[in-house]
Write an enzyme that holds these catalytic residues in place. Structure first.
Site, PDB file in Angstrom:
ATOM      1  N   ASP A 108      64.250  53.040 -47.180  1.00 29.87           N
ATOM      2  CA  ASP A 108      65.621  53.360 -47.565  1.00 29.87           C
ATOM      3  C   ASP A 108      66.203  52.230 -48.407  1.00 29.87           C
ATOM      4  OD1 ASP A 108      68.060  54.729 -47.526  1.00 29.87           O
ATOM      5  OD2 ASP A 108      67.829  55.257 -45.412  1.00 29.87           O
ATOM      6  N   ASP A 210      69.900  55.786 -50.946  1.00 27.66           N
ATOM      7  CA  ASP A 210      71.153  56.094 -50.266  1.00 27.66           C
ATOM      8  C   ASP A 210      72.270  56.283 -51.296  1.00 27.66           C
ATOM      9  OD1 ASP A 210      72.670  56.115 -47.644  1.00 27.66           O
ATOM     10  OD2 ASP A 210      73.708  54.457 -48.639  1.00 27.66           O
ATOM     11  N   GLU A 279      69.752  60.760 -52.187  1.00 27.38           N
ATOM     12  CA  GLU A 279      70.789  61.450 -51.400  1.00 27.38           C
ATOM     13  C   GLU A 279      72.018  61.647 -52.283  1.00 27.38           C
ATOM     14  OE1 GLU A 279      73.618  60.609 -47.487  1.00 27.38           O
ATOM     15  OE2 GLU A 279      73.009  58.983 -48.819  1.00 27.38           O
ATOM     16  N   HIS A 342      70.317  61.126 -39.723  1.00 30.73           N
ATOM     17  CA  HIS A 342      71.041  60.132 -38.930  1.00 30.73           C
ATOM     18  C   HIS A 342      72.557  60.176 -39.133  1.00 30.73           C
ATOM     19  CE1 HIS A 342      70.644  58.463 -42.913  1.00 30.73           C
ATOM     20  NE2 HIS A 342      71.552  57.542 -42.630  1.00 30.73           N
ATOM     21  N   ASP A 343      73.043  61.058 -39.995  1.00 29.07           N
ATOM     22  CA  ASP A 343      74.473  61.099 -40.315  1.00 29.07           C
ATOM     23  C   ASP A 343      75.188  62.357 -39.844  1.00 29.07           C
ATOM     24  OD1 ASP A 343      74.788  58.621 -41.555  1.00 29.07           O
ATOM     25  OD2 ASP A 343      74.200  59.374 -43.528  1.00 29.07           O
TER      26      ASP A 343
END
Length: 551
Positions: A108, A210, A279, A342-343
């Site tokens: 990431d 990200d 993303e 994870h969000d």
């Protein structure tokens, strides 16, 4: 352990196209040293689980040095490992073991912003004339002392924070401790691209980028226009967040990003078989931006937006709508789909709060995800059918949840530790007295050891279905053609070369019957679903599916 057949073909040059990528949140995967927090050695020890599952790659959320205000998404050093997670040597060992198991490794990269404790920012804020004074986004106050414009932070409040040393505001799209880097500065771009080379030289196979559409801001610092209430969508930020009240055309989504992504791709091309997935966080233009960033073969290999991570119920019509919208917005592009990460609230809870048969529901959703056109991300614990954990306010760690509690409880509910052994301390995750987040009892009952070898379990279904997917290349790389929705039955065909596979999914808790399309169809086996077939129809049980090949 049951071993399902796997293909032994040489890796495809475009390994990422149709790959199944398993996301690891390192704080919560496996603790190897008893401090209650997961680490790199723990991940390495658990790689056989991922290999047995059948995933092609792993994506590891940030493990770089960080003050952990946003749990690693606030990086203070891009070219090292936080001692909490281990060392660079531990990372090298992880790469080596993953490659031995034929698993690609993606990491990431968080380059839209850094931590305010990064050396770059410490120097930048020291005065207005230092060599890095323009490495972050600084702006003077308005004459009345207020911020330069109306931009808002995703974490609440103004996106501008006052710095008394420089007597200026700096931009932060997230926490005030996460200042935005100024990618309009070529020196910043060069420094970030050197970070990319650093990790590629260590052997990584790719990156997850990200907030890829946040890299650039409007140089003129124009204020965003308001967004009509009927156009507001809570997929990027929770509904209680006024961030949704603006159309974000000046604080992100800027056209200058295209040229930087080309520079980024050129660095990837210096190394063999590297891939990146971006993303895209935007509720109005997400798929359009995905199309821009994946077109032409000179930017991202793939991106994902939030269509399947949003709260909107998953129905047959919704699946068709999203795939058609993607095809229209990104005819040259390639998507990477996920139902959980994870969000967001885990999808079994997000979409299945009223579902009685959670096991059947989880299996069906996995099968839909794994047969979409595009690559796939599976989030750790998804293969166990884990639900969203209910975390008490006193146990919350996520600053997002603390800010908007109780209307929005934050992201801790999907970040609780992985459960490996229902008989071990903390379900085999850690031997510590206390783990960084509590582990719900209901999760422990779904541990890996409980489901392993149980052919009816969600985990064995994931393993079986991933093997089934590998046996039919049309699922990974083929085209998709939707047939008219038939009541609760989602219907489509995947095609690659001479292989044509019909996919039927009953997205309801009641039995459904659907007609077979014209042609000669032969039912496929090995996917774990059962159905009743007459000459021209298929009867699917609740949350059932069927697959057939055209003769």
């Amino acid at each position: 352990m049951t071993v399902y057949p796997q293909t032994t073909e040489a890796p495809d040059a475009d390994w990422w196209r149709g790959a199944v990528i398993y996301q690891i949140y390192p704080r919560s995967y496996q603790d190897s040293n008893g401090d209650g927090v997961g680490d790199l050695k723990g991940i390495t020890a658990r790689l056989p689980h991922i290999a047995a599952l059948g995933a092609d790659a792993i994506w590891i959320s940030p493990f770089f040095p960080s003050p952990m205000k946003d749990f690693g998404y606030d990086v203070s050093n891009y070219v090292d490992v936080d001692p909490m997670f281990g060392t660079l040597s531990d990372f090298d060992s992880l790469i080596s073991e993953a490659h031995r198991l034929k698993i690609k490794v993606m990491i990431d990269l968080v380059i839209s912003h850094s931590s305010d404790q990064h050396a770059w920012f410490i120097e930048s804020r020291s005065n207005r004339v230092n060599p890095k004074s323009d490495w972050y986004v600084w702006a003077d106050a308005k004459p009345d002392g207020t911020p330069p414009n109306n931009w808002l932070s995703i974490f609440g409040g103004s996106a501008w924070a006052w710095d008394p040393t420089r007597m200026q505001y700096y931009l932060h799209n997230f926490l005030t401790s996460q200042p935005d880097l100024n990618l309009h500065n070529p020196e910043v771009q060069d420094a970030l691209l050197e970070v990319v080379r650093f990790w590629l030289k260590r052997g990584v196979d790719g990156f997850r980028l990200d907030t890829i559409n946040f890299y650039f801001h409007d140089k003129e610092l124009r204020s965003n226009p308001s967004l009509a209430p009927e156009r507001r969508n809570a997929s990027t930020a929770p509904a209680v967040n006024p961030y949704n009240f603006q159309e974000h055309i000046y604080d992100k989504n800027r056209p200058e990003n295209i040229e930087f992504l080309k520079r980024f791709r050129a660095v990837l091309n210096e190394f063999p078989a590297i891939a990146a997935v971006g993303e895209v966080g935007d509720s109005q233009r997400g798929l359009e931006i995905v199309g821009e960033y994946t077109s032409g073969g000179d930017k991202m290999q793939m991106c994902y937006a939030f269509e399947f991570l949003a709260p909107d119920p998953l129905t047959p019509e919704r699946v068709v709508e999203v795939q058609h919208a993607f095809a229209a917005a990104a005819p040259e592009g390639w998507a990477c789909w996920a139902f959980s990460n994870h969000d967001v609230v885990r999808h079994v809870s997000r979409w299945g709060s009223d579902v009685i048969d959670r096991e059947g529901f989880a299996k069906l959703l996995a099968s839909i995800l794994l047969t979409q056109r595009g690559s796939v991300c599976i989030y750790q614990g998804e293969e166990l059918g884990l639900t969203e954990a209910d975390i008490a306010f006193a146990d919350l760690q996520d600053p997002y949840g603390i800010q908007f509690w109780p209307e929005f409880k934050g992201r801790d509910g999907c970040r609780t530790p992985m459960v490996w052994d229902d008989h071990a301390t903390h379900a085999g995750f850690s031997g510590a007295e206390k783990t960084w987040l509590p582990i719900p009892v209901e999760h422990q009952l779904r541990a890996v050891n409980v489901q392993q070898g149980d052919e009816n379990s969600v985990m064995e279904h994931y393993r079986r279905f991933l093997a089934f997917r590998k046996q039919h290349p049309a699922f990974a790389k083929g085209d998709i053609e939707f047939l008219p929705v038939d009541g609760a039955v989602l219907r489509y065909v995947r095609k690659l070369g001479n292989e044509v596979v019909l996919c039927l999914f009953n997205m309801s808790g009641d039995e459904s019957t659907t007609e077979l399309p014209s042609g000669d169809w032969s039912l496929l086996e090995g996917h774990g679903f059962a159905c009743e077939v007459t000459e021209r129809s298929v009867t699917l049980p609740a949350w059932g599916a069927s697959f057939a090949r055209h003769a």
